[in-house]
Design a protein around this motif. Structure first.
Motif, mmCIF file in Angstrom:
data_model
loop_
_atom_site.group_PDB
_atom_site.id
_atom_site.type_symbol
_atom_site.label_atom_id
_atom_site.label_comp_id
_atom_site.label_asym_id
_atom_site.label_seq_id
_atom_site.Cartn_x
_atom_site.Cartn_y
_atom_site.Cartn_z
ATOM 1 N N SER A 259 0.834 -1.216 0.000
ATOM 2 C CA SER A 259 0.000 0.000 0.000
ATOM 3 C C SER A 259 0.862 1.257 0.000
ATOM 4 C CB SER A 259 -0.925 0.016 1.211
ATOM 5 O OG SER A 259 -1.868 -1.014 1.112
ATOM 6 N N SER B 231 -13.499 3.790 -1.974
ATOM 7 C CA SER B 231 -12.450 3.240 -1.126
ATOM 8 C C SER B 231 -11.612 4.396 -0.613
ATOM 9 C CB SER B 231 -11.571 2.285 -1.934
ATOM 10 O OG SER B 231 -10.464 1.873 -1.176
ATOM 11 N N GLN B 232 -11.328 4.368 0.667
ATOM 12 C CA GLN B 232 -10.467 5.381 1.268
ATOM 13 C C GLN B 232 -9.414 4.675 2.095
ATOM 14 O OE1 GLN B 232 -12.329 8.789 3.079
ATOM 15 N NE2 GLN B 232 -10.564 9.189 4.355
ATOM 16 N N SER B 233 -8.162 5.068 1.923
ATOM 17 C CA SER B 233 -7.051 4.483 2.670
ATOM 18 C C SER B 233 -6.232 5.584 3.321
ATOM 19 C CB SER B 233 -6.138 3.667 1.744
ATOM 20 O OG SER B 233 -6.831 2.600 1.179
ATOM 21 N N ASN C 51 -8.240 1.022 5.886
ATOM 22 C CA ASN C 51 -8.888 0.977 4.583
ATOM 23 C C ASN C 51 -10.385 0.757 4.778
ATOM 24 O OD1 ASN C 51 -9.468 0.819 1.894
ATOM 25 N ND2 ASN C 51 -8.293 -1.033 1.505
ATOM 26 N N GLN D 242 -13.844 0.270 2.499
ATOM 27 C CA GLN D 242 -14.394 0.038 1.168
ATOM 28 C C GLN D 242 -15.909 -0.041 1.259
ATOM 29 O OE1 GLN D 242 -12.511 -3.609 -0.014
ATOM 30 N NE2 GLN D 242 -10.835 -2.521 -1.009
#
Length: 183
Positions: free
Chosen positions: A78, A142-144, A164, A166
């Motif tokens: 990532s 999606s947010q990371s 993360n 989703q």
């Protein structure tokens, strides 16, 4: 034999010409070289163990392993994906710089998965690097968020975390949080 000689000659000419533009071997980057920085750190982790707490939708798991270099690459993938030094992103980020921070933030109206990178310095050395990425379309988001922390004495990674979230339309969101300590 003649075919192979000609092919070898053509390849060597092509290779020589492609190296002319970058004779000193260094490439100037517009933004912090996040991916390259992490790639340099991975060999330093070989032989070290990692203690992880993984929380997936509220269920916790813990593990302690001594990853190989290939496993470290997968584990830190990532972070390796955070690369904003691409020609298409040139000028897409606003940069703020101070003695303690370097911040790259995606400009309004620009398109890019990586929304923000923050590099924190202490005594001129990288102390912490974090990123926020986000992907959205009508059916999926999606947010990371990721943070790498570096030891002040050795300059090596000693902790990292990833979060993360989703969301797929008509489904419950999936949330995964990884907190890891390198020993």
């Amino acid at each position: 034999m003649r075919y192979y000689s000609s092919l070898l000659l053509m390849l060597s000419i092509f290779w020589s010409c492609s190296n002319i533009s970058n004779t000193n071997g260094t490439e100037e980057t517009a933004y912090f070289p996040f991916k390259d920085f992490v790639e340099v750190q991975i060999p330093k982790l070989e032989g070290k163990s990692v203690y992880k707490v993984i929380n997936i939708n509220g269920k916790k798991e813990t593990s302690q392993i001594t990853p190989t270099q290939e496993e470290w690459m997968k584990d830190l993938d990532s972070f390796l994906q955070v690369d904003i030094n691409k020609p298409a992103l040139s000028g897409a980020y606003e940069t703020q710089k101070s003695e303690k921070y370097l911040i790259h933030e995606l400009k309004e109206g620009e398109k890019g998965k990586i929304k923000k990178i923050v590099v924190q310095y202490e005594g001129g050395e990288v102390k912490q690097i974090s990123f926020i990425s986000k992907t959205e379309n009508p059916f999926y988001s999606s947010q990371s968020r990721g943070v790498l922390m570096f030891d002040g004495e050795t300059g090596e990674i000693f902790q990292y975390s990833l979060e993360n979230i989703q969301e797929i339309i008509f489904s419950k969101p999936n949330k995964m949080i990884v907190n890891a300590s390198v020993e």
